[in-house]
Design a protein around this motif. Structure first.
Motif, PDB file in Angstrom:
ATOM      1  N   ILE A 244      28.757  45.673  49.163  1.00  0.00           N
ATOM      2  CA  ILE A 244      29.973  46.429  48.846  1.00  0.00           C
ATOM      3  C   ILE A 244      31.179  45.517  49.106  1.00  0.00           C
ATOM      4  CG2 ILE A 244      31.431  48.396  49.491  1.00  0.00           C
ATOM      5  CD1 ILE A 244      28.991  49.375  48.084  1.00  0.00           C
ATOM      6  N   ILE A 245      31.978  45.341  48.078  1.00  0.00           N
ATOM      7  CA  ILE A 245      33.117  44.433  48.177  1.00  0.00           C
ATOM      8  C   ILE A 245      34.378  45.248  48.456  1.00  0.00           C
ATOM      9  CG2 ILE A 245      34.504  42.734  46.903  1.00  0.00           C
ATOM     10  CD1 ILE A 245      31.870  41.990  45.476  1.00  0.00           C
ATOM     11  N   PRO A 252      42.209  48.368  45.914  1.00  0.00           N
ATOM     12  CA  PRO A 252      41.209  48.196  44.856  1.00  0.00           C
ATOM     13  C   PRO A 252      41.458  46.964  43.982  1.00  0.00           C
ATOM     14  CG  PRO A 252      42.609  50.106  44.396  1.00  0.00           C
ATOM     15  CD  PRO A 252      42.958  49.633  45.773  1.00  0.00           C
ATOM     16  N   VAL A 253      42.705  46.592  43.816  1.00  0.00           N
ATOM     17  CA  VAL A 253      43.023  45.423  42.992  1.00  0.00           C
ATOM     18  C   VAL A 253      42.495  44.159  43.676  1.00  0.00           C
ATOM     19  CG1 VAL A 253      44.901  44.061  42.003  1.00  0.00           C
ATOM     20  CG2 VAL A 253      45.012  46.571  41.967  1.00  0.00           C
ATOM     21  N   ALA A 255      39.990  44.168  45.781  1.00  0.00           N
ATOM     22  CA  ALA A 255      38.524  44.253  45.699  1.00  0.00           C
ATOM     23  C   ALA A 255      38.042  43.712  44.352  1.00  0.00           C
ATOM     24  CB  ALA A 255      38.073  45.704  45.875  1.00  0.00           C
ATOM     25  N   ALA A 256      38.757  44.054  43.283  1.00  0.00           N
ATOM     26  CA  ALA A 256      38.379  43.587  41.947  1.00  0.00           C
ATOM     27  C   ALA A 256      38.449  42.059  41.870  1.00  0.00           C
ATOM     28  CB  ALA A 256      39.297  44.219  40.902  1.00  0.00           C
ATOM     29  N   ARG A 257      39.494  41.495  42.513  1.00  0.00           N
ATOM     30  CA  ARG A 257      39.660  40.040  42.497  1.00  0.00           C
ATOM     31  C   ARG A 257      38.494  39.381  43.243  1.00  0.00           C
ATOM     32  NH1 ARG A 257      41.853  36.570  45.679  1.00  0.00           N
ATOM     33  NH2 ARG A 257      42.374  38.191  47.194  1.00  0.00           N
ATOM     34  N   LEU A 259      35.563  40.656  43.690  1.00  0.00           N
ATOM     35  CA  LEU A 259      34.352  40.851  42.870  1.00  0.00           C
ATOM     36  C   LEU A 259      34.264  39.750  41.811  1.00  0.00           C
ATOM     37  CD1 LEU A 259      31.879  42.415  41.813  1.00  0.00           C
ATOM     38  CD2 LEU A 259      33.436  43.884  40.537  1.00  0.00           C
ATOM     39  N   ALA A 260      35.403  39.464  41.166  1.00  0.00           N
ATOM     40  CA  ALA A 260      35.414  38.419  40.135  1.00  0.00           C
ATOM     41  C   ALA A 260      34.961  37.087  40.734  1.00  0.00           C
ATOM     42  CB  ALA A 260      36.806  38.305  39.515  1.00  0.00           C
ATOM     43  N   LEU A 261      35.437  36.796  41.959  1.00  0.00           N
ATOM     44  CA  LEU A 261      35.050  35.534  42.605  1.00  0.00           C
ATOM     45  C   LEU A 261      33.554  35.506  42.904  1.00  0.00           C
ATOM     46  CD1 LEU A 261      38.056  35.012  45.059  1.00  0.00           C
ATOM     47  CD2 LEU A 261      37.420  33.542  43.132  1.00  0.00           C
ATOM     48  N   ARG A 262      33.023  36.631  43.416  1.00  0.00           N
ATOM     49  CA  ARG A 262      31.587  36.690  43.721  1.00  0.00           C
ATOM     50  C   ARG A 262      30.760  36.544  42.430  1.00  0.00           C
ATOM     51  NH1 ARG A 262      28.701  35.361  46.700  1.00  0.00           N
ATOM     52  NH2 ARG A 262      27.315  37.030  47.352  1.00  0.00           N
TER      53      ARG A 262
ATOM     54  N   GLY B 310      29.015  46.087  44.564  1.00  0.00           N
ATOM     55  CA  GLY B 310      29.662  47.367  44.323  1.00  0.00           C
ATOM     56  C   GLY B 310      31.103  47.348  44.792  1.00  0.00           C
ATOM     57  N   VAL B 311      31.944  48.065  44.050  1.00  0.00           N
ATOM     58  CA  VAL B 311      33.323  48.286  44.486  1.00  0.00           C
ATOM     59  C   VAL B 311      33.543  49.798  44.492  1.00  0.00           C
ATOM     60  CG1 VAL B 311      35.778  48.030  43.942  1.00  0.00           C
ATOM     61  CG2 VAL B 311      34.221  46.100  43.613  1.00  0.00           C
ATOM     62  N   LYS B 317      42.096  51.455  38.437  1.00  0.00           N
ATOM     63  CA  LYS B 317      42.718  50.322  39.136  1.00  0.00           C
ATOM     64  C   LYS B 317      41.812  49.105  39.120  1.00  0.00           C
ATOM     65  CE  LYS B 317      45.726  53.005  42.103  1.00  0.00           C
ATOM     66  NZ  LYS B 317      45.398  54.175  42.926  1.00  0.00           N
ATOM     67  N   VAL B 318      40.499  49.358  39.343  1.00  0.00           N
ATOM     68  CA  VAL B 318      39.576  48.235  39.534  1.00  0.00           C
ATOM     69  C   VAL B 318      39.339  47.475  38.222  1.00  0.00           C
ATOM     70  CG1 VAL B 318      37.266  47.574  40.278  1.00  0.00           C
ATOM     71  CG2 VAL B 318      38.465  49.432  41.458  1.00  0.00           C
ATOM     72  N   ALA B 321      42.180  45.173  36.955  1.00  0.00           N
ATOM     73  CA  ALA B 321      42.322  44.043  37.890  1.00  0.00           C
ATOM     74  C   ALA B 321      41.161  43.070  37.725  1.00  0.00           C
ATOM     75  CB  ALA B 321      42.388  44.573  39.324  1.00  0.00           C
ATOM     76  N   LEU B 322      39.982  43.607  37.471  1.00  0.00           N
ATOM     77  CA  LEU B 322      38.818  42.743  37.276  1.00  0.00           C
ATOM     78  C   LEU B 322      38.984  41.910  35.995  1.00  0.00           C
ATOM     79  CD1 LEU B 322      35.938  41.966  38.235  1.00  0.00           C
ATOM     80  CD2 LEU B 322      35.061  43.843  36.848  1.00  0.00           C
ATOM     81  N   ALA B 325      41.466  39.186  36.767  1.00  0.00           N
ATOM     82  CA  ALA B 325      40.929  38.157  37.664  1.00  0.00           C
ATOM     83  C   ALA B 325      39.935  37.257  36.937  1.00  0.00           C
ATOM     84  CB  ALA B 325      40.272  38.831  38.871  1.00  0.00           C
ATOM     85  N   ILE B 326      39.109  37.851  36.079  1.00  0.00           N
ATOM     86  CA  ILE B 326      38.133  37.029  35.346  1.00  0.00           C
ATOM     87  C   ILE B 326      38.862  36.108  34.359  1.00  0.00           C
ATOM     88  CG2 ILE B 326      36.227  37.089  33.677  1.00  0.00           C
ATOM     89  CD1 ILE B 326      35.286  39.675  35.083  1.00  0.00           C
ATOM     90  N   LEU B 329      40.091  33.148  36.118  1.00  0.00           N
ATOM     91  CA  LEU B 329      39.039  32.215  36.528  1.00  0.00           C
ATOM     92  C   LEU B 329      38.548  31.372  35.360  1.00  0.00           C
ATOM     93  CD1 LEU B 329      36.857  34.445  38.884  1.00  0.00           C
ATOM     94  CD2 LEU B 329      38.246  32.495  39.546  1.00  0.00           C
TER      95      LEU B 329
END
Lengths: 269, 330
Positions: A244-245, A252-253, A255-257, A259-262, B310-311, B317-318, B321-322, B325-326, B329
């Motif tokens: 769980i990230i 949450p923003v 957390a999303a960042r 997650l992208a790194l992981r 998991g988030v 929001k997630v 942002a994901l 972020a991707i 990268l």
């Protein structure tokens, strides 16, 4: 002469029950629900859709008689009566202690074929695509074979046109229009649409109806030989290894960042 | 059927090419045949089989029954049944397997009834046990439980779920025998006639072949995110969008999007589940998914038990942002 439709209905454990309430008898190979939870069984969801499909044929202007048919060791009458209170005309229950725990499609199809022969003449048999307990999806197909009639499985629309049954069959990327002469068997899927709620008037009418009950002896069925042996029944273990990230301050923003790194580190993106 | 021998795969082909489902079945069938020490055959039906029989040998078959007949031009189940019943009676295979395709789930059980035998439906694994019986593991109760069943009568039959085996590596130097079969089918065996077939076109890759899938459920709250945020994320990752059954039942996306027990079986490397609770009937379509990522606001949702990452949070929001972020990268 009305069109005789048989809607096949099965009483099953409520599929919404969480698996934590399951009690598995590995010896008898049965799934039961924790009795302290007092959760009533339900009509298999796809079978309610079968009743709905039959009622829509009536509403399309055809003169139909809808008989609900089921087989089992015991029934909760109030649960089964829902099929009547949706608007069906009659109900026949093949009820016999010998059917306790039967999950073999060959046996069930043979019993139901026996009942349908006793009910005959029939024009159209409508069943759910599969039952939410054993998920076999075989009984209606077997029934068609035993009765020697065509079968159109997994449909989302069932109509009667010029004495034929015409269905829209669901396929992975669309649908097929399939037509068969009557008598025939069709199965329906949830894409057909929501089954209706019983109206008060139909509930009152159903309350006065008494299901007809037959035993296996009434059908002249003595042979319940199975073709498959259940060796084991179990709940598969799930190892929960989820990472769980969490974001800083539960953001949450963030957390999303992370997650992208992981996902990048693990070469998934 | 005292002399029953070998394993027979019911193979599908279209346009003269072997279907992916048949290649997977040959991988399963090869294992079964080798445990029995008996040959692996495949029946391929159609009006013009093209290179499919040779392909079947390259993917593991020892013998190919190339069943051709004008009546088999379209995949009409009753024509298949008539041809397969005759073939099975003549060849007496010990084991017959079909794939969980629209044709396989229709023809398999009916063939079993015609041959007066039993069939294990929707199997994840099949093997031959110490008593030379076909034993299959299959999910029941919407995937909440598993059963192991043994077939007691010949031929022993199973319908096997898609994406449960990798096809064997293609080997064009394998040798095998092609046996032409002309069943001379009477067109009147086809009672249920396909009048027309309507394909609901999907953009891009097929779900079944996708390496990346972004999937949405009831938690998305409406149809728009499937076309917007989910599609944007999928496009960014070269993937496709799918859904749970809940989203199809509400009418947000067509049935062709549905992954699960009564939808498609998929096997992506990455499956991002957004607002999907992870009911076992959905997870049933994901047994081949290699990495599941869950985004859900309910920390107790079952999907987290089945995921690698998991988030816990609101997708609104997630997900954006994901995506951002991707992008950064890349």
């Amino acid at each position: 002469m009305p069109l005789n439709i048989v809607a096949m209905v099965k009483q099953v454990l409520d599929p919404e029950v969480p698996v934590s309430a399951y009690r598995i008898d590995r010896q008898k190979k049965r799934v039961e629900i924790d009795p302290t939870k007092k959760i009533a069984p339900v009509i298999n969801g796809f079978d309610e859709t079968a009743v709905e499909a039959a009622l829509r044929i009536r509403e399309a202007g055809h003169d139909v008689k809808i008989t609900v048919l089921s087989a089992g060791a015991s029934f909760v009458t109030d649960v089964m009566k829902k099929a009547l209170s949706m608007g069906s005309d009659e109900m026949v229950l093949v009820q016999d202690p010998a059917l306790e725990g039967v999950s073999d499609s060959t046996v069930t199809a043979r019993v139901l074929a026996g009942a349908i022969k006793k009910l005959s003449p029939f024009d159209l048999i409508i069943a759910g695509r599969q039952a939410s307990d054993w998920d076999n999806a075989q009984v209606p197909l077997g029934l068609a074979e035993l009765l020697g009639v065509p079968c159109i499985p997994v449909t989302r629309k069932v109509e009667i046109q010029n004495g034929d049954v015409v269905c829209e069959r669901v396929i992975p990327n669309g649908y097929e229009v399939v037509s068969a002469p009557l008598p025939a068997v069709v199965t329906v899927s949830n894409e057909l649409g929501q089954p209706r709620y019983p109206t008060m008037r139909n509930i009152m009418a159903a309350a006065r109806k008494k299901p007809q009950t037959w035993t296996l002896a009434d059908l002249g069925i003595t042979d319940l030989a199975t073709k498959l042996t259940m060796l084991d029944l179990f709940i598969p273990e799930k190892q929960s290894k989820c990472e769980i990230i969490q974001g800083d301050d539960n953001n949450p923003v963030d957390a999303a960042r992370k997650l992208a790194l992981r996902l990048r580190e693990t070469k998934l993106v | 059927m005292a002399d029953a021998k070998g394993v027979l795969v019911i193979g599908e082909a279209a346009g003269g090419q072997l279907d992916a489902s048949a290649k997977e079945l040959l991988a399963h069938g090869r294992k079964l045949a080798d445990s029995l020490g008996e040959p692996l055959s495949i029946a391929i039906l159609g009006d013009n089989l093209g290179g499919a029989p040779k392909e079947a040998i390259a993917f593991g078959a020892d013998r190919v029954y190339a069943v051709s007949d004008p009546v088999l031009k379209e995949p009409q189940p009753e024509a298949y049944l008539a041809a397969l019943t005759a073939l099975a009676k003549e060849q007496s295979p010990k084991v017959i397997v079909a794939a969980k395709t629209p044709l396989g789930v229709n023809v398999g059980p009916r063939l079993a009834f015609r041959l007066e035998t039993g069939l294990a439906q929707d199997c994840l694994e099949v093997k031959i046990d110490g008593n030379k019986k076909l034993v299959a593991n299959r999910p029941v109760f919407g995937g909440n439980c598993m059963v192991s069943v043994a077939c007691d009568s010949l031929p022993m039959m199973a319908v096997i779920r898609l994406k449960t085996a990798e096809p064997l590596p293609r080997n064009d130097s394998r040798s095998g025998e092609i046996v032409p079969v002309n069943p001379r089918l009477d067109p009147s065996v086809v009672k249920a006639k396909v009048i027309k077939r309507v394909e609901e076109k999907q953009e891009g890759k097929r779900l079944e072949d996708a390496e990346v899938i972004v999937s949405g459920g009831r938690g998305l709250g409406g149809p728009e995110p499937f076309q917007k945020e989910l599609k944007e994320l999928a496009d960014l990752l070269g993937g496709v969008v799918s859904s749970s059954r809940a989203a199809v039942d509400i009418g947000w996306v067509p049935y062709s999007y549905q992954v699960g027990l009564t939808g498609k079986s998929v096997a992506p490397n990455l499956y991002i589940a957004v607002g999907i609770s992870g009911a076992s009937q959905h997870m049933a379509g994901l047994s081949g998914a290699k990495n599941i990522v869950a985004i859900n606001k309910d920390a107790n949702a079952n999907i987290f038990k089945e995921s690698r990452f998991g988030v816990v949070g609101e997708w609104q929001k997630v997900v954006p942002a994901l995506i951002q972020a991707i992008r950064e990268l890349k």
